[in-house]
Design a protein around this motif. Structure first.
Motif, PDB file in Angstrom:
ATOM      1  N   ARG B  88       0.829  -1.207   0.000  1.00 48.73           N
ATOM      2  CA  ARG B  88       0.000   0.000   0.000  1.00 48.73           C
ATOM      3  C   ARG B  88       0.875   1.275   0.000  1.00 48.73           C
ATOM      4  NH1 ARG B  88      -2.852   0.597   5.389  1.00 48.73           N
ATOM      5  NH2 ARG B  88      -0.926   1.694   5.873  1.00 48.73           N
ATOM      6  N   PHE B  93       1.148   0.078  -8.391  1.00 49.33           N
ATOM      7  CA  PHE B  93       0.949  -0.915  -9.450  1.00 49.33           C
ATOM      8  C   PHE B  93       0.170  -0.290 -10.608  1.00 49.33           C
ATOM      9  CE2 PHE B  93       1.378  -3.412  -5.593  1.00 49.33           C
ATOM     10  CZ  PHE B  93       2.219  -4.448  -5.978  1.00 49.33           C
ATOM     11  N   PHE B  95      -1.505  -1.800 -14.137  1.00 45.58           N
ATOM     12  CA  PHE B  95      -1.743  -3.091 -14.802  1.00 45.58           C
ATOM     13  C   PHE B  95      -2.006  -2.913 -16.282  1.00 45.58           C
ATOM     14  CE2 PHE B  95      -3.648  -3.079 -10.521  1.00 45.58           C
ATOM     15  CZ  PHE B  95      -2.775  -3.948  -9.905  1.00 45.58           C
ATOM     16  N   TYR B  99      -8.139  -1.897 -14.358  1.00 43.24           N
ATOM     17  CA  TYR B  99      -8.761  -2.480 -13.162  1.00 43.24           C
ATOM     18  C   TYR B  99      -9.160  -1.429 -12.144  1.00 43.24           C
ATOM     19  CZ  TYR B  99      -7.007  -6.892 -14.946  1.00 43.24           C
ATOM     20  OH  TYR B  99      -6.733  -7.971 -15.730  1.00 43.24           O
ATOM     21  N   LEU B 100      -9.829  -0.406 -12.627  1.00 43.61           N
ATOM     22  CA  LEU B 100     -10.362   0.574 -11.685  1.00 43.61           C
ATOM     23  C   LEU B 100     -11.571  -0.041 -10.995  1.00 43.61           C
ATOM     24  CD1 LEU B 100     -10.142   3.718 -13.985  1.00 43.61           C
ATOM     25  CD2 LEU B 100      -8.518   2.963 -12.247  1.00 43.61           C
ATOM     26  N   ILE B 101     -11.849   0.449  -9.793  1.00 42.95           N
ATOM     27  CA  ILE B 101     -13.002  -0.092  -9.053  1.00 42.95           C
ATOM     28  C   ILE B 101     -14.264   0.500  -9.698  1.00 42.95           C
ATOM     29  CG2 ILE B 101     -14.071  -0.360  -6.785  1.00 42.95           C
ATOM     30  CD1 ILE B 101     -11.212  -1.563  -7.028  1.00 42.95           C
ATOM     31  N   LEU B 104     -16.619   3.128  -7.887  1.00 38.03           N
ATOM     32  CA  LEU B 104     -16.099   4.393  -7.340  1.00 38.03           C
ATOM     33  C   LEU B 104     -15.828   5.341  -8.496  1.00 38.03           C
ATOM     34  CD1 LEU B 104     -13.511   3.116  -4.684  1.00 38.03           C
ATOM     35  CD2 LEU B 104     -15.880   3.804  -4.322  1.00 38.03           C
ATOM     36  N   ASP B 108     -12.398   9.010  -6.271  1.00 40.82           N
ATOM     37  CA  ASP B 108     -12.310   8.048  -5.166  1.00 40.82           C
ATOM     38  C   ASP B 108     -11.494   6.816  -5.531  1.00 40.82           C
ATOM     39  OD1 ASP B 108     -13.614   9.606  -3.395  1.00 40.82           O
ATOM     40  OD2 ASP B 108     -15.593   8.721  -3.679  1.00 40.82           O
ATOM     41  N   LEU B 112      -8.690   6.222  -2.850  1.00 42.43           N
ATOM     42  CA  LEU B 112      -8.921   5.039  -2.006  1.00 42.43           C
ATOM     43  C   LEU B 112      -7.658   4.616  -1.243  1.00 42.43           C
ATOM     44  CD1 LEU B 112     -10.857   2.786  -1.120  1.00 42.43           C
ATOM     45  CD2 LEU B 112     -10.150   1.478  -3.115  1.00 42.43           C
ATOM     46  N   LEU B 113      -6.496   4.651  -1.950  1.00 42.80           N
ATOM     47  CA  LEU B 113      -5.268   4.193  -1.296  1.00 42.80           C
ATOM     48  C   LEU B 113      -4.901   5.009  -0.071  1.00 42.80           C
ATOM     49  CD1 LEU B 113      -4.649   2.352  -3.898  1.00 42.80           C
ATOM     50  CD2 LEU B 113      -2.329   2.621  -3.069  1.00 42.80           C
ATOM     51  N   MET B 115      -6.875   6.750   1.658  1.00 45.25           N
ATOM     52  CA  MET B 115      -7.932   6.503   2.649  1.00 45.25           C
ATOM     53  C   MET B 115      -7.655   5.205   3.402  1.00 45.25           C
ATOM     54  SD  MET B 115     -11.401   7.470   0.595  1.00 45.25           S
ATOM     55  CE  MET B 115     -11.758   9.117   0.007  1.00 45.25           C
ATOM     56  N   LEU B 116      -7.225   4.174   2.638  1.00 47.78           N
ATOM     57  CA  LEU B 116      -6.907   2.894   3.288  1.00 47.78           C
ATOM     58  C   LEU B 116      -5.758   3.046   4.274  1.00 47.78           C
ATOM     59  CD1 LEU B 116      -7.074   0.446   0.228  1.00 47.78           C
ATOM     60  CD2 LEU B 116      -8.667   0.524   2.142  1.00 47.78           C
ATOM     61  N   ARG B 125      -8.798  13.053  -1.075  1.00 49.46           N
ATOM     62  CA  ARG B 125      -9.407  13.513  -2.340  1.00 49.46           C
ATOM     63  C   ARG B 125      -8.620  14.691  -2.913  1.00 49.46           C
ATOM     64  NH1 ARG B 125     -14.841  12.457   0.145  1.00 49.46           N
ATOM     65  NH2 ARG B 125     -15.435  10.433  -0.732  1.00 49.46           N
ATOM     66  N   ARG B 160      -3.534   6.491  -9.448  1.00 46.24           N
ATOM     67  CA  ARG B 160      -3.749   5.634  -8.271  1.00 46.24           C
ATOM     68  C   ARG B 160      -2.419   5.047  -7.784  1.00 46.24           C
ATOM     69  NH1 ARG B 160      -7.650   0.587  -9.030  1.00 46.24           N
ATOM     70  NH2 ARG B 160      -5.932  -0.084 -10.370  1.00 46.24           N
TER      71      ARG B 160
END
Lengths: 400, 245
Positions: B88, B93, B95, B99-101, B104, B108, B112-113, B115-116, B125, B160
């Motif tokens: 994290r 990474f 790819f 492979y976005l979520i 969201l 976001d 997200l990272l 935030m995690l 943000r 990201r």
């Protein structure tokens, strides 16, 4: 931290809502089944409440008059009236039968009561229209669920009765609406034979030399007269004087009159534990099956939704998302689905309950338990999907 | 003095045991400096993906040593207890597919990272929007991934990868689905970001269009790496709009 589950639900709300509606209808059925059971219990309690009795005096060694048949002579009440602590006592008969109304039959419980005012044991406690039975014959007070109207004529056995009053929530333990008629009429209705049977019985009695003795001219007529009348009632309903407890009034009646006496608590126990126990078990089985089906549906849906996100889950794991965050996302989705289902189910049950032929009582406490059980089911059902998600190798995101 | 980028020495990876054992990596040596973008090129089955997975701390090497910046992360065994945290905070990474979520929005997905990692939502943000501006996709900040073009999606995935300011970015065939123009644009962005954030970038690729852009290339064959100088055409570093603030 944003709610991943909430975002996923918002993103694919159509899928969740439609699935939730399907689940909700199932939950609606479950809540209705619980309501049917509550309705049966409430009908039983209404039956006891509406009788206006503190004690039920019935034939010895029977569970009458609701759970078993009971037969007493109709003069037993006089002796009971003289017992200490007894304020009022009245005979009553109960007979479940088809009451003819125009071209249709209405299944009802015909209750024979001593004509009089409200407050008498057995009388309908209150009327919503018309008056109580005041004449000795051929008047009836009916529950509105029979759909009878004031002034209408109904047929019980061979006799025609005029509906003079309407009452509400007067039902038997099985939910059939009550029709009150005068006690004498009810006694006659219980034992009334058809004309052929009466002629046949008279012929048999006349042929019996014991009853038709030469030189005893009144004997045969007396025997035939005694065969044509019914002097039995099903129970005597007793109201007790203030200052007495039901138990202390019941005990002397039990001992000196050699009759079975039930208090309100005992009668409620009889109705709920014995009379509707099998139905309750039946409904309980349905509830268990519905709970299992709901759990299977939630598990299948959440599992399928999770399998559809395997790649995203692999990416989430690769970029450092904790397992508990992923598990939480899946569990929250299952719970969210359960919440949608519960709201839909509650609305559905409330909407269709009045259309059921018998009383369906939707208790808030059942809804609360249902909600709690559903949440537990959703959490347990999500375990399978969580297991699948936690098995996902983050390396899958890299490929190769 | 410590090497500040990626340093790999004698890295080995064996799959299976006994007669069926396969040596995917047979002693890989690599060094990538901060701000440098190197290519990792090799045929299928050569060990590229295994190397990437070892570097990405998703599979454990059999032997060797790896360090990211000043941290030795592997030396005959993991030296970091929480690999998830390592991925994290220290590794970005990118790819082949972004492979976005999907549920969201763009902001976001990038936020997200952090935030995690416990960064407050607003701060995360803000960081995300800054990166999206730098990558020229800020105008799609509220869009969902499905509303983006392939090139835009790849830029968001680069944002990201960069948002936690990792010292290392591992890019697995990041230009495979893109046409020449977009592929070169992605490599340009990676170069600029590497330069701006002092990030060491390894790009695994087959893509003939982008291979000439690397100044250094590692060839991998049968689990062994060979270093060679690339054509070194590269890109002019740091466009004005990406200049470090």
């Amino acid at each position: 931290m944003i709610s991943l589950a909430g975002r996923d639900i918002l993103h694919s709300w159509g899928k969740f809502v439609f699935t939730g509606v399907g689940l909700g209808l199932l939950i609606g059925v479950t809540l209705t089944m619980a309501g049917v059971y509550r309705g049966m219990v409430d009908d039983g309690k209404a039956l006891l409440d509406n009788s206006g009795a503190d004690l039920w005096v019935v034939q010895k060694d029977t569970l009458g008059p609701y759970a078993e048949s009971s037969s007493l002579y109709d003069d037993v009440y006089r002796g009971i009236l003289g017992m200490p602590g007894v304020a009022r006592a009245a005979n009553v008969t109960y007979l479940t039968m088809q009451v003819r109304h125009g071209e249709t039959d209405v299944r009802s419980m015909v209750v024979g009561v001593v004509p009089g005012g409200p407050g008498e044991p057995g009388q309908p406690g209150y009327l919503i229209a018309g008056r109580q039975i005041t004449r000795g014959h051929y008047e009836a007070v009916a529950d509105v669920a029979t759909k009878f109207q004031l002034g209408e004529r109904i047929q019980i056995r061979r006799n025609i009765y005029t509906v003079v009053g309407l009452t509400r929530r007067m039902v038997s333990s099985s939910g059939d609406p009550m029709v009150f008629i005068a006690l004498k009429d009810a006694q006659a209705a219980q034992f009334l034979k058809d004309n052929d049977a009466i002629v046949h019985q008279r012929r048999r009695t006349s042929a019996n030399p014991t009853y038709n003795r030469p030189g005893v001219p009144g004997l045969l007529n007396s025997v035939i007269a005694s065969q044509s009348i019914n002097t039995s009632v099903n129970a005597v309903l007793v109201q007790i004087l203030p200052g007495f407890t039901p138990a202390e009034v019941a005990e002397p009646i039990r001992r000196w009159k050699r009759l079975q006496v039930y208090t309100r608590a005992q009668m409620e126990d009889l109705l709920i534990r014995k009379l509707i126990a099998t139905s309750a078990k039946q409904i309980g089985m349905f509830l268990v099956i519905l709970a299992i089906v709901s759990a299977a549906i939630v598990a299948f849906i959440i599992y399928t939704l999770t399998l559809g996100k395997i790649r995203e889950i692999a990416v989430l794991k690769l970029i450092g998302t904790k397992n508990r965050t992923i598990a939480g996302m899946i569990m929250q989705q299952a719970v969210g689905l359960g919440m949608i289902g519960f709201v839909v189910g509650k609305i559905a049950a409330t909407t269709w309950a009045p259309f059921f032929p018998k009383y369906v009582l939707l208790e808030p406490v059942d809804a609360a338990w249902g909600f709690f059980a559903l949440m537990v089911i959703c959490v347990l059902a999500s375990v399978l999907a969580i297991r699948a998600a936690l098995k996902v190798d983050p390396a899958e995101a890299i490929g190769g | 003095m410590h090497w500040q980028g990626i340093k790999i020495e004698g890295l080995r990876k064996r799959y299976g045991e006994g007669d069926t054992a396969v040596d995917a990596l047979k002693g890989v040596d690599m060094r990538v400096a901060p701000g440098e973008v190197v290519g990792l090129v090799g045929p299928s089955g050569s060990g590229k993906t295994t190397l990437l997975k070892c570097l990405g701390a998703v599979i454990e090497p059999t032997a060797g040593r790896m360090s990211l910046g000043e941290d030795v992360i592997y030396d005959q065994g993991w030296k970091i207890s929480d690999l998830r945290e390592l991925r994290r905070d220290k590794i970005g990474f990118v790819f082949q597919a972004p492979y976005l979520i999907p549920f969201l929005d763009v902001t976001d997905n990038v936020a997200l990272l952090p935030m995690l990692a416990g960064v407050p939502n607003e701060e995360a943000r803000k960081r995300a929007v800054e990166l999206l501006e730098a990558l020229d996709v800020a105008h799609r900040a509220k869009a969902m991934p499905s509303q983006l073009s392939g090139g835009e999606q790849q830029r968001v995935s680069i944002a990201r990868a960069l948002v936690n300011r990792p010292p290392v970015i591992l890019a697995d065939e990041p230009t495979a689905p893109l046409d020449s123009e977009r592929a070169l644009a992605v490599i340009r962005i990676l170069n600029d970001m590497a330069h701006r954030f002092e990030t060491a970038v390894i790009v695994v690729t087959h893509d003939e269009k982008i291979i000439p852009t690397f100044k250094r290339i590692y060839h991998i064959r049968d689990g062994v790496t060979y270093e060679e100088a690339g054509e070194g055409r590269g890109f002019e570093p740091a466009l004005d709009k990406f200049a470090v603030k």
